[in-house]
Design a protein around this motif. Structure first.
Motif, PDB file in Angstrom:
ATOM      1  N   THR A 159     -20.421 -27.506  79.512  1.00  0.00           N
ATOM      2  CA  THR A 159     -18.822 -27.160  79.761  1.00  0.00           C
ATOM      3  C   THR A 159     -18.362 -27.077  78.111  1.00  0.00           C
ATOM      4  O   THR A 159     -17.395 -26.375  77.834  1.00  0.00           O
ATOM      5  N   TYR A 160     -18.626 -27.972  77.184  1.00  0.00           N
ATOM      6  CA  TYR A 160     -18.015 -28.023  75.904  1.00  0.00           C
ATOM      7  C   TYR A 160     -18.456 -26.695  75.232  1.00  0.00           C
ATOM      8  O   TYR A 160     -17.687 -26.174  74.432  1.00  0.00           O
ATOM      9  N   ALA A 161     -19.687 -26.298  75.536  1.00  0.00           N
ATOM     10  CA  ALA A 161     -20.328 -25.066  74.835  1.00  0.00           C
ATOM     11  C   ALA A 161     -19.353 -23.940  75.427  1.00  0.00           C
ATOM     12  O   ALA A 161     -19.092 -22.991  74.461  1.00  0.00           O
ATOM     13  N   MET A 194     -17.506 -21.424  72.655  1.00  0.00           N
ATOM     14  CA  MET A 194     -18.036 -20.209  72.922  1.00  0.00           C
ATOM     15  C   MET A 194     -16.469 -19.165  72.951  1.00  0.00           C
ATOM     16  O   MET A 194     -16.530 -18.330  72.186  1.00  0.00           O
ATOM     17  N   THR A 195     -15.710 -19.485  73.629  1.00  0.00           N
ATOM     18  CA  THR A 195     -14.301 -18.797  73.956  1.00  0.00           C
ATOM     19  C   THR A 195     -13.466 -19.050  72.552  1.00  0.00           C
ATOM     20  O   THR A 195     -12.739 -18.100  72.230  1.00  0.00           O
ATOM     21  N   GLU A 196     -13.271 -20.294  72.148  1.00  0.00           N
ATOM     22  CA  GLU A 196     -12.321 -20.393  70.950  1.00  0.00           C
ATOM     23  C   GLU A 196     -12.952 -19.860  69.639  1.00  0.00           C
ATOM     24  O   GLU A 196     -12.174 -19.238  69.090  1.00  0.00           O
ATOM     25  N   ARG A 197     -14.363 -19.999  69.408  1.00  0.00           N
ATOM     26  CA  ARG A 197     -14.765 -19.606  68.275  1.00  0.00           C
ATOM     27  C   ARG A 197     -15.454 -18.102  68.125  1.00  0.00           C
ATOM     28  O   ARG A 197     -15.855 -17.620  67.147  1.00  0.00           O
ATOM     29  N   ARG A 198     -15.541 -17.638  69.444  1.00  0.00           N
ATOM     30  CA  ARG A 198     -16.219 -16.477  69.605  1.00  0.00           C
ATOM     31  C   ARG A 198     -17.614 -16.379  69.057  1.00  0.00           C
ATOM     32  O   ARG A 198     -17.808 -15.486  68.343  1.00  0.00           O
ATOM     33  N   PRO A 247     -21.768 -16.809  69.980  1.00  0.00           N
ATOM     34  CA  PRO A 247     -22.869 -16.871  71.299  1.00  0.00           C
ATOM     35  C   PRO A 247     -23.372 -18.130  72.125  1.00  0.00           C
ATOM     36  O   PRO A 247     -22.947 -19.213  71.007  1.00  0.00           O
ATOM     37  N   PHE A 248     -23.436 -18.157  73.289  1.00  0.00           N
ATOM     38  CA  PHE A 248     -23.600 -19.316  73.687  1.00  0.00           C
ATOM     39  C   PHE A 248     -24.667 -20.299  73.217  1.00  0.00           C
ATOM     40  O   PHE A 248     -24.283 -21.384  73.003  1.00  0.00           O
ATOM     41  N   GLU A 249     -25.825 -19.781  72.867  1.00  0.00           N
ATOM     42  CA  GLU A 249     -26.845 -20.682  72.327  1.00  0.00           C
ATOM     43  C   GLU A 249     -26.489 -21.125  70.846  1.00  0.00           C
ATOM     44  O   GLU A 249     -26.532 -22.530  71.026  1.00  0.00           O
ATOM     45  N   GLU A 250     -25.615 -20.611  70.237  1.00  0.00           N
ATOM     46  CA  GLU A 250     -25.037 -21.217  68.982  1.00  0.00           C
ATOM     47  C   GLU A 250     -24.011 -22.195  69.607  1.00  0.00           C
ATOM     48  O   GLU A 250     -23.998 -23.321  68.794  1.00  0.00           O
ATOM     49  N   ALA A 251     -23.174 -21.988  70.324  1.00  0.00           N
ATOM     50  CA  ALA A 251     -22.257 -22.812  70.804  1.00  0.00           C
ATOM     51  C   ALA A 251     -22.868 -24.304  71.390  1.00  0.00           C
ATOM     52  O   ALA A 251     -22.316 -25.310  71.288  1.00  0.00           O
ATOM     53  N   ARG A 252     -23.806 -23.995  72.143  1.00  0.00           N
ATOM     54  CA  ARG A 252     -24.640 -25.105  72.801  1.00  0.00           C
ATOM     55  C   ARG A 252     -25.163 -25.841  71.747  1.00  0.00           C
ATOM     56  O   ARG A 252     -25.205 -27.284  71.852  1.00  0.00           O
TER      57      ARG A 252
END
Length: 105
Positions: free
Chosen positions: A46-48, A52-56, A58-63
């Motif tokens: 959820t936080y990822a 992902m949307t705030e910082r644009r 990729p999902f793996e990096e956000a996770r």
């Protein structure tokens, strides 16, 4: 002799009650942990999604960033997570509030 027997019975009662109280606390902690684990959803994912949307990114990096920021890895073994949870409770660490982004008292 009667005084020694009375003292022994009182201390035995005390230690038995203390053991029951300790076991109750452990069972409540384990039950609470399991209830939290059985809830649908995953706070890291959820936080990822938010990152992902705030910082644009990729999902793996956000996770990976979310795991680091939340100090929680949902991929760890359940017993490791339970151990960390009980250790945190024993030290008074209730975690970080996701809403207020600060430690809980």
């Amino acid at each position: 002799m009667r005084a020694i027997t009375s003292f022994y019975n009182k201390t035995r009662y005390f230690w038995r009650r203390l053991l029951i109280a300790f076991l109750t606390l452990v069972l409540v902690a384990v039950f609470g942990f399991l209830l939290i684990k059985l809830m649908p959803g995953n706070p890291v994912d959820t936080y990822a999604q938010t990152l992902m949307t705030e910082r644009r990114i990729p999902f793996e990096e956000a996770r990976a960033l979310a795991k680091q920021m939340l100090n929680y890895d949902p991929d760890e073994k359940i017993l490791v997570q339970l151990g960390k949870y009980i250790d945190g409770l024993a030290h008074g660490n209730l975690g970080i509030s996701m809403r207020r982004d600060r430690t809980l008292p």
